[in-house]
Design an enzyme around this catalytic site. Structure first.
Site, short mmCIF file in Angstrom:
data_model
loop_
_atom_site.label_atom_id
_atom_site.label_comp_id
_atom_site.label_asym_id
_atom_site.label_seq_id
_atom_site.Cartn_x
_atom_site.Cartn_y
_atom_site.Cartn_z
N CYS A 100 15.68 29.24 25.20
CA CYS A 100 14.38 28.81 25.73
C CYS A 100 13.97 27.40 25.28
O CYS A 100 13.34 26.67 26.04
CB CYS A 100 13.31 29.82 25.35
N ASP A 117 8.14 30.68 21.76
CA ASP A 117 8.48 32.11 21.63
C ASP A 117 8.62 32.60 20.19
O ASP A 117 9.56 33.35 19.87
CB ASP A 117 9.79 32.41 22.38
N LYS A 170 5.15 32.87 29.65
CA LYS A 170 6.20 32.38 30.55
C LYS A 170 7.14 33.53 30.89
O LYS A 170 7.49 34.33 30.03
CB LYS A 170 6.95 31.19 29.96
#
Length: 229
Positions: A166, A24, A133
């Site tokens: 995450c 990310d 995702k």
């Protein structure tokens, strides 16, 4: 085989049967004006993390490791985010921020938008895999597990943001699926206070994996004596 200096002990792996996972590294999480910044989180210390990830990616690519880039987010109508029947609807700070500030609706973590894009400094190359995702864990509703197993990959090296959300979520899920997870601590950054970073790293090295850093990772893949020779 490569032996990486790590906590709580060194770990040995084969680079071609390992993957470097970049979690990310989007404007949402690493840039002023992105989701985390707008939600009140401090992103002022992300620039060194970006540079360290660039270094780790270059070393991993040269060693023949697979590079996987994750992008967290949803369609611009947020159907993929889940409605009130999903805990994600209630806990996602991006969704909560947009409910508080309706003018941001459709801008935070929406596929195709600036917030969703990877930061300019980090660019996937041919042979890398880019995966969207919809939740914190990169194993949830993605083909990650099958992509790794089909390549015989068992060792995962993690970088990215946020360490305590995450990154840790994906590493933990990997642990339950019998993957060996290593996090490069100086190529990650937390969402929240510094203690969140320390707690995540403590959890990982004590219960779920290993903790190392970019310098040791690069030296393990390309030892200094080998570079001199």
């Amino acid at each position: 085989m490569t032996t990486l200096n790590a906590r709580p002990e060194a770990i040995t792996f084969s680079a071609p049967q390992s993957a470097l996972i970049v979690v990310d590294m989007q404007n949402a999480y690493a840039s002023p004006g992105g989701y985390l910044d707008l939600a009140g989180f401090d992103v002022s210390a992300t620039r060194p993390v970006i540079e360290n990830i660039k270094t780790a990616v270059a070393a991993a690519r040269a060693a023949g490791m697979l590079i996987i880039w994750f992008q967290n987010g949803w369609d611009d109508q947020y159907v993929e985010a889940g409605g009130p029947g999903s805990p994600n609807f209630h806990k996602s700070n991006a969704l909560k921020t947009m409910r508080k500030r309706p003018e941001l609706q459709g801008k935070l973590l929406a596929k195709g938008g600036w917030d969703y894009q990877l930061v300019d400094e980090l660019v996937p190359e041919a042979g890398d895999i880019v995966l969207p995702k919809p939740r914190y864990s990169g194993f949830f509703n993605t083909p990650l597990d099958s992509l790794l197993r089909s390549r015989g990959i068992r060792h995962l090296v993690f970088t990215g943001i946020a360490t305590n959300v995450c990154v840790e979520s994906t590493l933990r899920d990997g642990f339950f699926l019998e993957y060996f997870g290593v996090v490069l601590e100086d190529a990650t950054h937390q969402a929240g206070p510094e203690f969140a970073q320390k707690a995540a790293l403590f959890n990982i090295e004590t219960f779920f994996g290993w903790v190392s850093n970019v310098a040791d990772f690069c030296d393990a893949l390309n030892p200094p004596l080998a570079r001199i020779a």
